[in-house]
Design an enzyme around this catalytic site. Sequence first.
Site, PDB file in Angstrom:
ATOM      1  CG  HIS A  29      -1.798   1.181   1.368  1.00 32.22           C
ATOM      2  ND1 HIS A  29      -3.117   1.166   1.006  1.00 32.22           N
ATOM      3  CD2 HIS A  29      -1.546   2.437   1.817  1.00 32.22           C
ATOM      4  CE1 HIS A  29      -3.645   2.372   1.227  1.00 32.22           C
ATOM      5  NE2 HIS A  29      -2.701   3.163   1.721  1.00 32.22           N
ATOM      6  CD  GLU A  30       1.496   3.544   3.782  1.00 27.66           C
ATOM      7  OE1 GLU A  30       1.665   4.651   3.224  1.00 27.66           O
ATOM      8  OE2 GLU A  30       0.465   3.260   4.435  1.00 27.66           O
ATOM      9  CG  HIS A  63       0.271   6.374  -0.533  1.00 28.37           C
ATOM     10  ND1 HIS A  63      -0.750   7.141  -1.063  1.00 28.37           N
ATOM     11  CD2 HIS A  63      -0.280   5.677   0.490  1.00 28.37           C
ATOM     12  CE1 HIS A  63      -1.872   6.890  -0.372  1.00 28.37           C
ATOM     13  NE2 HIS A  63      -1.609   6.000   0.558  1.00 28.37           N
ATOM     14  CD  GLU A 114      -5.688   5.644   0.697  1.00 30.61           C
ATOM     15  OE1 GLU A 114      -5.610   4.604   1.356  1.00 30.61           O
ATOM     16  OE2 GLU A 114      -4.845   6.547   0.799  1.00 30.61           O
TER      17      GLU A 114
HETATM   18 ZN   LIG Z   1      -2.965   5.276   1.984  1.00 29.92          ZN
END
Ligand SMILES: [Zn+2]
Length: 497
Positions: free
Chosen positions: A263-264, A267, A293
């Site tokens: 997830h990170e 980003h 997101e």
């Molecule tokens: Zn996030």
Amino acid sequence: MNTNEALQFYKEYTEKNNAYRLALTTISFDNATIAPKDGSDARIKSMSFLGGEWFDYQIDPENIAKLESMAELDLGETMNKEIKLVLKNVHKISKLPKDFYVEFMQLSEQGEIIWKKAKDAKDYSLFKDTLKKLVEMNKKAYEYYGYETTIYDAMLDEYETGWNTEKYDAFFSKIKERLVPFISKVVNEGKKIDDSVMHQNFPEEGQKQVMDILKNYMGFNKNECYMGVSEHPFTCDFSLHDVRITTKYLEDSLFSSIFSIIHEYGHALYMLHVNPELEGLEVSRAMTSGMHESQSRFLENYIGKRDSFWVSNFSKVKEIFSEQLKDVTFEDFMTYMNLSKPSLIRTEADELTYPLHILIRYELEKEMINGTIDFDKLDEIWADKYEAYLGVRPKDASEGILQDIHWSGGSFGYFPTYALGSAFGAQFLDAMKKDIDVDACMKNNDFESIVNWLKDHIHQYGALYKADEIFEKVCHEPFDVNIYLDWLIEKYTKIYF
Ligand SMILES: [Zn+2]
């Protein structure tokens, strides 16, 4: 001011802003990761000093006047957008009277402390008055900023440009209409799957090796990206070639660190792959929360939970945890990571139930800002909604209304972007599949093709375009929530029926 003078001024202006930002970001990243706790008072003092200086620099009337005269010039598409964006921000903060600004900042800081105490005591009544005050002060701030339709619309627009109550109402009513009955069907009639094998002890040492496998597979470049550990995983950008992410290790859940890092990293890639020509500019970092997101959840759910992602990685993970995973087949592993079970805590929610956690927060904060809800009963209303939509009821406020930090710092209008970003991702996947064979790439250890597609179609633009414009460019059609809901229902029907 002619164009050359304007650009010269702006170069110095951004260099100074970036220096303040870099200093503050470094201190706050350090604070959240490796800094000794006892030094936090001194760090906060220095941070407020720097923050105050930066604020003064930004609202300096001479600087604002120069920016305003730059807005009169035609500096090309990128710089015109840049100046418009910067002016919008400085106009906003310069509208707050200094006394109000200071009080506002203090309340936000105190808010987090009071929230933490109330959460630890599992007692909503300790936070209630502060929450009410936070809402009032945030509304007052918008009275100073000015707004077009309603304050809540203005708050929503702040986190996702162009999105307002009308659009979110339509978005969430579809989610409610299609997911609430489907989730209840999964719970009542779906296959029962026991994943206790994934909640044995997975020592941190081994999980670190798993992180190395994933970093290697996803092309993590340690010369521009660093991974630390923190209580709540996050990503933070220092400059175009310096992005930091964090993960956390839970020894009873291997999937937690795995999906945190994926997830990170989603980003991080968004920040690292902005067109270098935008370096240092506000448009290189002001991507909206929903778009951000959409990139993190894209990697986490639409890429990281596919069979093809794990074809070459599963055996390596199994080697590290040979004892714990000895009876787990590839198919089991994939099923366990894609399970759905209604739960109380948003950050631990699975892909299917997640948007309902956000729906609940959206419904509540809309009423909080519009002044149509009784703050005394907010914890009960929260619990009732969890029961109605997810069939679970918190036994106390720490696993109910006090679980998230956002409201305590005065972030209202932020939550909805989490669901929106998840939904954006489904449509981006369809677009990607038209251009490349996603599964073949991943099976052949060619993760670079996935990353490059994201870079070419989305990341490179930074904040130059709104989500709607990105959709036109990438998907050649407007955003449609049904694509997301079809994806979820189809995926979970296969798993549970
Ligand atoms: Zn996030």
